[in-house]
Design an enzyme around this catalytic site. Sequence first.
Site, short mmCIF file in Angstrom:
data_model
loop_
_atom_site.label_atom_id
_atom_site.label_comp_id
_atom_site.label_asym_id
_atom_site.label_seq_id
_atom_site.Cartn_x
_atom_site.Cartn_y
_atom_site.Cartn_z
N ASN A 237 -3.39 -15.68 8.91
CA ASN A 237 -2.77 -14.37 8.81
C ASN A 237 -2.40 -14.14 7.34
OD1 ASN A 237 -1.11 -12.11 8.84
ND2 ASN A 237 -0.02 -12.72 10.70
N TRP B 137 -0.34 -12.43 5.98
CA TRP B 137 1.09 -12.33 5.74
C TRP B 137 1.69 -13.67 5.32
CZ3 TRP B 137 2.59 -9.40 10.87
CH2 TRP B 137 2.16 -8.07 10.77
N CYS C 230 -6.57 1.31 2.70
CA CYS C 230 -6.25 -0.04 3.17
C CYS C 230 -7.51 -0.87 3.37
CB CYS C 230 -5.43 0.00 4.44
SG CYS C 230 -6.22 0.81 5.83
N GLN D 132 0.81 -1.22 0.00
CA GLN D 132 0.00 0.00 0.00
C GLN D 132 0.84 1.26 0.00
OE1 GLN D 132 -2.68 0.29 3.28
NE2 GLN D 132 -3.23 2.38 2.82
N HIS E 59 -4.96 -5.44 12.68
CA HIS E 59 -4.70 -6.37 11.58
C HIS E 59 -5.89 -7.30 11.44
CE1 HIS E 59 -2.20 -8.52 8.78
NE2 HIS E 59 -2.20 -9.63 9.49
#
Length: 555
Positions: free
Chosen positions: A352, A354, A124, A118, A328
């Site tokens: 997650n 990530w 976001c 981003q 998050h």
Amino acid sequence: MPSPVNAAVAQQTAAGSVPSTISSPVAEGTSGGTGGIYSAIISRNQPIIRVQEKTYEELHKKCLEENVLYEDPDFPPNESSLFYSQKVPIKFEWKRPREICENPRFIIGGANRTDICQGELGDCWFLAAIACLTLNKKLLCRVIPHDQSFIHNYAGIFHFQFWRYGGWVDVVIDDCLPTYNNQLVFTKSSQRNEFWSALLEKAYAKLHGSYEALKGGNTTEAMEDFTGGVTEFYEIKDAPKDTYKIMKHAIDRGSLMASSIDDHLGFSYGSTPQSDIGELIARMVKNLENSQMSHPNVNYQGTDEMPAWTIVPMQYETRMSCGLVKGHAYSVTAVEETTFKGEKIRLVRLRNPWGQVEWNGPWSDKSEEWNFINEAEKVRLQHKVVEDGEFWISFEDFMRHFTKLEICNLTPDTLEADKLQAWTVSVNEGRWVRGCSAGGCRNYPDTFWTNPQYRLKLLEEDDDPEDEEVICSFLVALMQKNRRKERKLGANLYTIGFAIYEMHSTKHHLQKDFFLYNASKARSKTYINMREISERFRLPPSEYVIIPSTYEPHQ
């Protein structure tokens, strides 16, 4: 008496209202129609709405025949497509990917969460929804047609599809992107020569009129625009007693589901703090200069090896000692029960985005609880001891640590399962007209009765063997339309809500006296300035009327 509440981030979309209900097992409304806002829930394969004079295929073919690159006349590469509230202190240069790097690609190795980095646009919330979308390949291919390329039949033209107030819209763009010092200003991929995420963001900006129109929002808005679904939003501290059952049914229906943890500053994944565009650009330039100072002797110009630095880093997430991350969002990928030491244990599996950093408490990958589970059950639960971002957590720990739960209901029957879920959809469109049908909330009894009124008939109780109540579960969603696109004209979100009254065998518009002498059977928890509010209810079979309203009258 109702009181208004300001959303932490309330810069979304609207004009007029679209009340709708989704009920289970059966609900019947007096009107609806196949062209309503949630008819995507009935059919996932509807054709797109023909909103432009020429289709993507026609424009693409024409460009190839004339050997020219497409230039979008409706979203030109200039400041009008960027910002509407102020001029920026520097000049961006619009470039096509082939001018940014030597070997551009649309998608490299599949579209996934790691492709999204981003910039400081404040969208976001939109990128969070993309991350959830990448977990469902069928939906992803609907929003992002994969037969696009910088290699075969390239003509500088791309297209993406979004669900907008009643149908799929195909948004056609050229591939000119705003850059500064040969770096993308806004969304970029972790691989410098991959461009699907930047082009998807541009298409979404065009849909709303400008890039600045995307500043500030929440994840549910984009989830719905990607799917045509209806989102349920829960503050976990106020969640209903049957939250586990709601989550289990959502998984069975193939719904998108995410959960997040607010940080101590009140920031949550899917929202963004307010900020000034000029200040953001100044920070962008400063950080860009700092990044270049860190690599003074390397000339990356025109190469694909240049790292995709985030021009303005946005690091709101904070890792806690238990391994969870504040600020998050996590995707909910499974909800199951197992037997542990003779007792039933409810579990939630989270991922997650990530692809790493996991919960390290009870039921985590390496926890001792798994020593008491036999191998066949481990296989059923797909338990793996690997750092892949996915982990199990007990439902009790999930409720203790997480603060928000969002469920985007995609379809009345699941996309993947064979068994059908008995859902009925009723859609109604209307509008609040000042001096006529904009009566405000129940605090204004002289005008409240003038608001639009929508009948709802609940015919059959829930088919739940564990529930002895004669009750019907249903969901009501109220959406205001087009406000984000009209923001540059001064439009803001109205503070909206609704009330539900029981009524019997009348087809006439209910008058003032009815509301003076009858209490509502249910209502939205609060009036709030968001694009859409939705809530699940449980009421006995009967006839009801839903009254959507703004908080103040004459709006």
